[in-house]
Design a protein around this motif. Structure first.
Motif, PDB file in Angstrom:
ATOM      1  N   ARG A 118       4.515  11.822  -0.579  1.00 25.35           N
ATOM      2  CA  ARG A 118       5.392  10.857   0.648  1.00 25.35           C
ATOM      3  C   ARG A 118       4.805  11.178   1.855  1.00 25.35           C
ATOM      4  O   ARG A 118       4.491  10.241   2.827  1.00 25.35           O
ATOM      5  N   THR A 119       4.574  12.508   2.267  1.00 23.38           N
ATOM      6  CA  THR A 119       4.207  12.615   3.807  1.00 23.38           C
ATOM      7  C   THR A 119       2.911  12.143   3.850  1.00 23.38           C
ATOM      8  O   THR A 119       2.253  11.803   4.925  1.00 23.38           O
ATOM      9  N   ARG A 120       2.001  12.635   2.613  1.00 26.87           N
ATOM     10  CA  ARG A 120       0.494  12.039   2.872  1.00 26.87           C
ATOM     11  C   ARG A 120       0.308  10.740   2.880  1.00 26.87           C
ATOM     12  O   ARG A 120      -0.420  10.162   3.717  1.00 26.87           O
ATOM     13  N   ARG A 121       1.068   9.722   2.030  1.00 25.51           N
ATOM     14  CA  ARG A 121       0.945   8.166   2.273  1.00 25.51           C
ATOM     15  C   ARG A 121       1.363   8.023   3.580  1.00 25.51           C
ATOM     16  O   ARG A 121       0.733   6.836   4.000  1.00 25.51           O
ATOM     17  N   GLN A 122       2.480   8.429   3.933  1.00 24.75           N
ATOM     18  CA  GLN A 122       3.170   7.950   5.258  1.00 24.75           C
ATOM     19  C   GLN A 122       2.167   8.126   6.428  1.00 24.75           C
ATOM     20  O   GLN A 122       2.012   7.236   7.180  1.00 24.75           O
ATOM     21  N   ALA A 123       1.516   9.197   6.362  1.00 26.25           N
ATOM     22  CA  ALA A 123       0.557   9.759   7.563  1.00 26.25           C
ATOM     23  C   ALA A 123      -0.593   8.432   7.428  1.00 26.25           C
ATOM     24  O   ALA A 123      -1.214   8.143   8.690  1.00 26.25           O
ATOM     25  N   PHE A 124      -1.178   8.155   6.183  1.00 29.49           N
ATOM     26  CA  PHE A 124      -2.327   7.185   5.915  1.00 29.49           C
ATOM     27  C   PHE A 124      -1.657   5.764   6.641  1.00 29.49           C
ATOM     28  O   PHE A 124      -2.482   5.257   7.332  1.00 29.49           O
ATOM     29  N   ILE A 125      -0.582   5.531   6.156  1.00 33.31           N
ATOM     30  CA  ILE A 125      -0.183   4.082   6.739  1.00 33.31           C
ATOM     31  C   ILE A 125       0.248   4.014   8.305  1.00 33.31           C
ATOM     32  O   ILE A 125      -0.187   3.241   8.775  1.00 33.31           O
ATOM     33  N   ASP A 126       0.942   5.265   9.013  1.00 36.25           N
ATOM     34  CA  ASP A 126       0.927   5.318  10.311  1.00 36.25           C
ATOM     35  C   ASP A 126      -0.337   5.098  10.942  1.00 36.25           C
ATOM     36  O   ASP A 126      -0.310   4.358  11.900  1.00 36.25           O
ATOM     37  N   ILE A 128       6.380  15.176  -5.086  1.00 32.61           N
ATOM     38  CA  ILE A 128       6.810  13.921  -4.495  1.00 32.61           C
ATOM     39  C   ILE A 128       7.080  13.886  -3.095  1.00 32.61           C
ATOM     40  O   ILE A 128       6.489  13.080  -2.296  1.00 32.61           O
ATOM     41  N   ASP A 129       7.309  15.146  -2.482  1.00 34.96           N
ATOM     42  CA  ASP A 129       7.713  15.427  -1.029  1.00 34.96           C
ATOM     43  C   ASP A 129       6.258  15.371  -0.390  1.00 34.96           C
ATOM     44  O   ASP A 129       6.025  14.461   0.684  1.00 34.96           O
ATOM     45  N   VAL A 130       5.155  16.179  -0.861  1.00 39.03           N
ATOM     46  CA  VAL A 130       3.998  16.191  -0.514  1.00 39.03           C
ATOM     47  C   VAL A 130       3.094  14.802  -0.425  1.00 39.03           C
ATOM     48  O   VAL A 130       2.644  14.460   0.675  1.00 39.03           O
ATOM     49  N   GLN A 185       0.833  -1.232   0.017  1.00 36.81           N
ATOM     50  CA  GLN A 185      -0.162   0.055   0.106  1.00 36.81           C
ATOM     51  C   GLN A 185       0.807   1.409  -0.226  1.00 36.81           C
ATOM     52  O   GLN A 185       0.642   2.154  -0.888  1.00 36.81           O
ATOM     53  N   LEU A 186       2.062   1.251   0.968  1.00 34.27           N
ATOM     54  CA  LEU A 186       2.846   2.343   0.707  1.00 34.27           C
ATOM     55  C   LEU A 186       3.381   2.818  -0.555  1.00 34.27           C
ATOM     56  O   LEU A 186       3.295   3.830  -1.094  1.00 34.27           O
ATOM     57  N   LEU A 187       3.872   1.659  -1.239  1.00 38.04           N
ATOM     58  CA  LEU A 187       4.220   1.918  -2.619  1.00 38.04           C
ATOM     59  C   LEU A 187       3.387   2.203  -3.638  1.00 38.04           C
ATOM     60  O   LEU A 187       3.511   3.233  -4.530  1.00 38.04           O
ATOM     61  N   VAL A 188       2.164   1.545  -3.609  1.00 44.15           N
ATOM     62  CA  VAL A 188       0.963   1.841  -4.681  1.00 44.15           C
ATOM     63  C   VAL A 188       0.488   3.487  -4.185  1.00 44.15           C
ATOM     64  O   VAL A 188       0.486   4.129  -5.204  1.00 44.15           O
ATOM     65  N   GLY A 189       0.426   3.479  -3.014  1.00 44.81           N
ATOM     66  CA  GLY A 189      -0.355   4.882  -2.471  1.00 44.81           C
ATOM     67  C   GLY A 189       0.620   6.072  -2.829  1.00 44.81           C
ATOM     68  O   GLY A 189       0.313   6.860  -3.317  1.00 44.81           O
ATOM     69  N   GLN A 190       1.952   5.729  -2.754  1.00 48.17           N
ATOM     70  CA  GLN A 190       2.944   6.953  -3.050  1.00 48.17           C
ATOM     71  C   GLN A 190       2.956   7.190  -4.606  1.00 48.17           C
ATOM     72  O   GLN A 190       2.872   8.372  -5.088  1.00 48.17           O
TER      73      GLN A 190
END
Length: 148
Positions: free
Chosen positions: A122-130, A118-120, A95-100
């Protein structure tokens, strides 16, 4: 059969962008820079069409996992916790890869600056996964002291 190319599209690129294209070209054994640009454009448009669907399917898989494992009684035999944890880790990695990729595509549609997009993303997807990771680990009793 190769279609005739009748349209010229002159574009300006930074040294960094040109290096990315050339590196991709050599890695993929593409004969010319022009062909590399054409192929990358085709890859980009194909991925752009598919990535949002893939992201939605991954989010649905995660929600299904959460419903199946966390919904209901929440009582799991001790021997199943590692099994659930392993599945959760595999799901979140994908999910992290697909989501990013999905988030980058979405942000690049809105922003001119690619690195910013790309920065925005990564931050958005990481927050979802966290957030999802916290929910699962809390429910399965896998949080360490002080994490709650």
């Amino acid at each position: 059969m190769v279609k005739p190319r009748e349209n010229r599209v002159p574009i300006m690129m930074s040294d960094e962008e040109l290096k990315l294209i050339d590196d991709w070209r050599y890695k993929n054994r593409v004969a010319t820079r022009s062909d590399a640009v054409r192929r990358l454009a085709r890859i980009g448009t194909a991925v752009d069409e598919w990535v949002d669907t893939a992201d939605q399917q991954m989010e649905a898989a995660i929600e299904s996992f959460l419903k199946t494992t966390i919904g209901g009684s929440g009582e799991f035999p001790e021997d199943k916790l590692q099994y659930y944890n392993d599945i959760w880790n595999a799901l979140t990695d994908v999910q992290l890869l697909v989501g990013q990729v999905s988030a980058v595509a979405s942000e690049m549609r809105k922003r001119a600056d690619v690195e910013d997009a790309i920065d925005v993303a990564r931050t958005r997807r990481q927050a979802f996964i966290d957030e999802k990771d916290f929910q699962v680990r809390r429910r399965l009793g896998l949080l360490r002291k002080g994490e709650e």
